[in-house]
Design an enzyme around this catalytic site. Structure first.
Site, mmCIF file in Angstrom:
data_model
loop_
_atom_site.group_PDB
_atom_site.id
_atom_site.type_symbol
_atom_site.label_atom_id
_atom_site.label_comp_id
_atom_site.label_asym_id
_atom_site.label_seq_id
_atom_site.Cartn_x
_atom_site.Cartn_y
_atom_site.Cartn_z
ATOM 1 N N ASP A 1 -7.466 -4.654 -1.948
ATOM 2 C CA ASP A 1 -6.874 -5.706 -1.127
ATOM 3 C C ASP A 1 -7.817 -5.892 0.054
ATOM 4 O O ASP A 1 -7.675 -5.246 1.087
ATOM 5 C CB ASP A 1 -5.479 -5.275 -0.658
ATOM 6 N N GLY B 1 0.174 -1.773 -5.909
ATOM 7 C CA GLY B 1 1.276 -0.867 -6.241
ATOM 8 C C GLY B 1 1.790 -1.048 -7.652
ATOM 9 O O GLY B 1 1.143 -1.657 -8.487
ATOM 10 N N SER C 1 4.533 -11.632 -3.059
ATOM 11 C CA SER C 1 3.618 -11.598 -4.199
ATOM 12 C C SER C 1 4.128 -10.562 -5.184
ATOM 13 O O SER C 1 5.072 -9.824 -4.910
ATOM 14 C CB SER C 1 2.213 -11.226 -3.728
ATOM 15 N N GLY D 1 0.795 -1.229 0.000
ATOM 16 C CA GLY D 1 0.000 0.000 0.000
ATOM 17 C C GLY D 1 0.820 1.267 0.000
ATOM 18 O O GLY D 1 0.281 2.374 -0.093
ATOM 19 N N ILE E 1 0.095 -5.771 -6.057
ATOM 20 C CA ILE E 1 -1.342 -5.916 -5.845
ATOM 21 C C ILE E 1 -1.997 -4.555 -6.091
ATOM 22 O O ILE E 1 -2.744 -4.363 -7.010
ATOM 23 C CB ILE E 1 -1.640 -6.405 -4.419
ATOM 24 N N SER F 1 -4.074 -13.856 3.285
ATOM 25 C CA SER F 1 -3.069 -13.972 2.220
ATOM 26 C C SER F 1 -1.661 -13.947 2.804
ATOM 27 O O SER F 1 -0.807 -14.778 2.476
ATOM 28 C CB SER F 1 -3.245 -12.812 1.235
ATOM 29 N N THR G 1 7.370 -7.150 -4.418
ATOM 30 C CA THR G 1 8.738 -7.589 -4.164
ATOM 31 C C THR G 1 9.169 -8.668 -5.150
ATOM 32 O O THR G 1 10.327 -8.697 -5.585
ATOM 33 C CB THR G 1 8.869 -8.076 -2.719
HETATM 34 O O1 LIG Z 1 1.301 -3.939 -4.308
HETATM 35 P P1 LIG Z 1 1.041 -3.639 -2.849
HETATM 36 O O2 LIG Z 1 -0.432 -3.740 -2.510
HETATM 37 O O3 LIG Z 1 1.689 -2.395 -2.409
HETATM 38 O O4 LIG Z 1 1.712 -4.801 -1.929
HETATM 39 C C1 LIG Z 1 2.206 -5.899 -2.373
HETATM 40 C C2 LIG Z 1 3.601 -6.175 -1.884
HETATM 41 O O5 LIG Z 1 3.737 -6.151 -0.449
HETATM 42 C C3 LIG Z 1 4.330 -7.369 0.006
HETATM 43 O O6 LIG Z 1 5.725 -7.212 0.011
HETATM 44 P P2 LIG Z 1 6.759 -8.129 0.872
HETATM 45 O O7 LIG Z 1 6.528 -9.532 0.433
HETATM 46 O O8 LIG Z 1 6.477 -7.954 2.313
HETATM 47 O O9 LIG Z 1 8.119 -7.633 0.492
HETATM 48 C C4 LIG Z 1 3.859 -8.350 -1.048
HETATM 49 O O10 LIG Z 1 4.628 -9.513 -1.119
HETATM 50 C C5 LIG Z 1 3.920 -7.555 -2.312
HETATM 51 O O11 LIG Z 1 5.164 -7.610 -2.909
HETATM 52 N N1 LIG Z 2 -2.952 -9.254 0.156
HETATM 53 C C1 LIG Z 2 -1.623 -9.192 0.303
HETATM 54 C C2 LIG Z 2 -1.012 -7.999 0.637
HETATM 55 C C3 LIG Z 2 0.366 -7.990 0.744
HETATM 56 N N2 LIG Z 2 1.062 -9.116 0.554
HETATM 57 C C4 LIG Z 2 0.433 -10.269 0.224
HETATM 58 O O1 LIG Z 2 1.110 -11.300 0.037
HETATM 59 N N3 LIG Z 2 -0.893 -10.315 0.100
#
Ligand SMILES: O=P(O)(O)OC[C@H]1O[C@H](OP(=O)(O)O)[C@H](O)[C@@H]1O
Ligand SMILES: Nc1ccnc(=O)[nH]1
EC number: 2.4.2.57
Length: 507
Positions: free
Chosen positions: A257, A200, A195, A169, A198, A265, A204
């Site tokens: 989300d 953004g 992931s 976020g 979502i 998740s 990562t």
């Molecule tokens: O696209 P928005 O909604 O910002 O969030 C998605 C990102 O936040 C988390 O990062 P990390 O795995 O903790 O590095 C997820 O794995 C994903 O990469």
């Molecule tokens: N819904 C989610 C937000 C952030 N990371 C995730 O793996 N899933």
């Protein structure tokens, strides 16, 4: 009805029927049929597409994923009949009407998502219903457990297993590229699954893909972690919590989300990798998923409770989400910035401090640092170069080039500087608008696309100073981002005229 198979290389769980055959079977586009191979006894349910031209009557087009189940050859004669709608659709409708999912209903839905029984539209309906009507803690627990149980799990002999996760976020949140190697450099194991984006412009998994492949099996994730101490991989490729990535696929275009979905998740992935200790980053502030800090504290307690229910110790950090982390958004730009910090750069302070703070919490939880000393311990792992060396090991074991340097990673060739319209202070950088521009520029699919912010909130600028630069790999995408940027106004410099309301003759 008996039909002859024609194999079609289409990537969804469906079949193609001639409109005459469909009519005779009383099925329409989007309905379901059961396909049976009498020779093997194998059956599979599929969504129906119809055509009046692509195939002849008496023929059935079997799509690739369905044939993964049926395993029929071209020319096989199969029996096809209309199939009932799955019970999970009734459960989704119940949530639409404000009802609660039971444990069994949750298992039905997750199982049908994993087995591609639910169509993209039906999964979107599930996501939307959960987003609008929410999930209580029992529903979140059911969903977390079902998401884990429909996939593979890791089982380490060494403990503790440490993990971190951001709810996302906030743009530019490249902290995992620092945190994972810092924690692994301390001697702890961190099997980090992430992931893709979502809400953004670069998740990562999208970022790490700049440095190395991120698609691995669960077994490979475990082996690599045991060998070098950590990985940064894409959860969607591992069959760890397979429903999760399918659901995220349908959250992405809506940029939503759903809260309960988000908790499940994240916690499903942590539980599936066998995490004992988990640090959750909850960015709060305007234009984040959690605008209100009080809401952030409530969400933190929910993460901690789900952790307790599943046997994981969870600590959460509310982080500043009003402004992007660091100065960059988009895969290459973000990876370049993170790698530079691993190489010794002490700026941007927002990136360094947030990464060290969260790493410090994990080190204290694991007993690698005394209470209150975690930040310093993480800082020493970074300063000493141990985190950089560990990142090189992670890159190498995942099949990347361990000798890569920050300077080697460059943004797209097309660029446009957005300049200050007048002297003043930058009083707003709208995260959501910045993400929109980065996505329009091509991020995360075009790794070189993204934004570099030169003047964050509070910076004094003179007229004509560059405030941020848009990068793209394709000229038409840059032009589109510029065009939309003119109306989006992602940056506000104090004193700017935001909108002119012309005089209107009152009737
Ligand atoms: O696209 P928005 O909604 O910002 O969030 C998605 C990102 O936040 C988390 O990062 P990390 O795995 O903790 O590095 C997820 O794995 C994903 O990469
Ligand atoms: N819904 C989610 C937000 C952030 N990371 C995730 O793996 N899933």
């Amino acid at each position: 009805m008996k039909l002859t198979v024609k194999l079609l290389d289409i990537a969804n769980r469906g079949v193609l029927l001639h409109s005459t055959d469909a009519r005779n079977m009383r099925v329409r586009d989007g309905d379901r049929v059961l396909v049976a191979d009498e020779a093997t006894g194998k059956t599979a349910q599929a969504h129906v597409d119809t055509t009046g031209s692509l195939i002849e009557p008496g023929v059935i087009g079997v799509y690739r994923p369905l044939n993964a189940t049926l395993a029929v050859d071209e020319g096989t004669v199969v029996v096809v009949r209309s199939a009932e709608r799955p019970a999970s659709l009734r459960h989704i409708k119940k949530k639409m009407d404000g009802g609660r999912f039971t444990k069994d209903e949750t298992v039905d839905i997750v199982r049908d998502i994993v087995d591609d029984i639910l169509s993209p539209g039906e999964i979107t309906a599930y996501v939307t219903a959960s987003y609008i009507n929410g999930l209580d803690m029992d529903e979140v627990e059911y969903l977390t457990r079902a998401t884990v149980e429909t996939g593979e799990r890791l089982h380490f002999t060494r403990h503790p297993i440490v993990d971190k996760h951001s709810i996302g976020g906030v743009p530019g949140n490249k902290i995992t590229l620092l945190i994972a190697p810092i924690i692994a450099a301390s001697g702890l194991l961190i099997p980090k699954t992430s992931s893709r984006a979502i809400t953004g412009a670069g998740g990562t998994a999208d970022l790490m893909e700049v440095l190395a492949p991120v698609s691995f099996t669960a077994t490979e994730v475990q082996q690599m972690t045991e060998k070098v101490g950590g990985v940064i991989v894409w959860g969607g490729a591992t069959n760890i919590a397979p429903a999760d990535d399918k659901i995220i696929t349908y959250e992405y275009p809506l940029r939503i989300d759903a809260r309960g979905q988000m908790i499940a998740s994240v916690m499903a992935k942590k539980f599936a990798v066998g995490a004992d200790l988990v640090v959750i980053d909850i960015p709060v502030g305007r234009n984040t998923k959690i605008p209100d800090p009080q809401e952030g504290r409530k969400l933190a307690r929910e993460f901690i409770e789900i952790g307790e229910r599943l046997g994981m110790r969870v600590e959460c950090a509310l982080s500043y989400g009003e402004s992007l982390v660091g100065h960059t958004i988009g895969p290459n730009l973000e990876v370049r910035e993170a790698l530079a910090v691993l190489e010794g750069a002490t700026e941007p302070s927002s990136l360094v401090q947030k990464s060290l703070s969260l790493s410090g919490i994990a080190l204290e939880m694991a007993g690698k640092a005394a209470q209150g000393q975690g930040y310093q311990a993480a800082a020493e792992l970074l300063r000493s170069g141990k985190a950089l060396e560990k990142m090189r090991q992670i890159i190498e074991i995942q099949g990347g080039d361990p000798t890569v340097k920050a300077e080697d990673i460059v943004p797209g060739e097309y660029r446009f500087d957005v300049r200050a319209p007048q002297d003043g202070y930058v009083i707003e950088l709208n995260n959501s608008a910045l993400v929109t521009l980065a996505r329009l520029a091509g991020s995360p699919y075009d790794h070189g696309a993204g934004l570099e912010i030169h003047a964050k909130k509070g910076t004094r600028v003179k007229k004509g100073d560059p405030i941020f630069t848009i990068y793209a790999e394709r000229e038409w995408r840059l032009e589109r981002a510029i065009e939309v940027g003119r109306t989006l106004m992602p940056v506000v410099v104090e004193g700017m005229v935001l909108e002119r309301i012309p005089h209107e003759r009152w009737v």
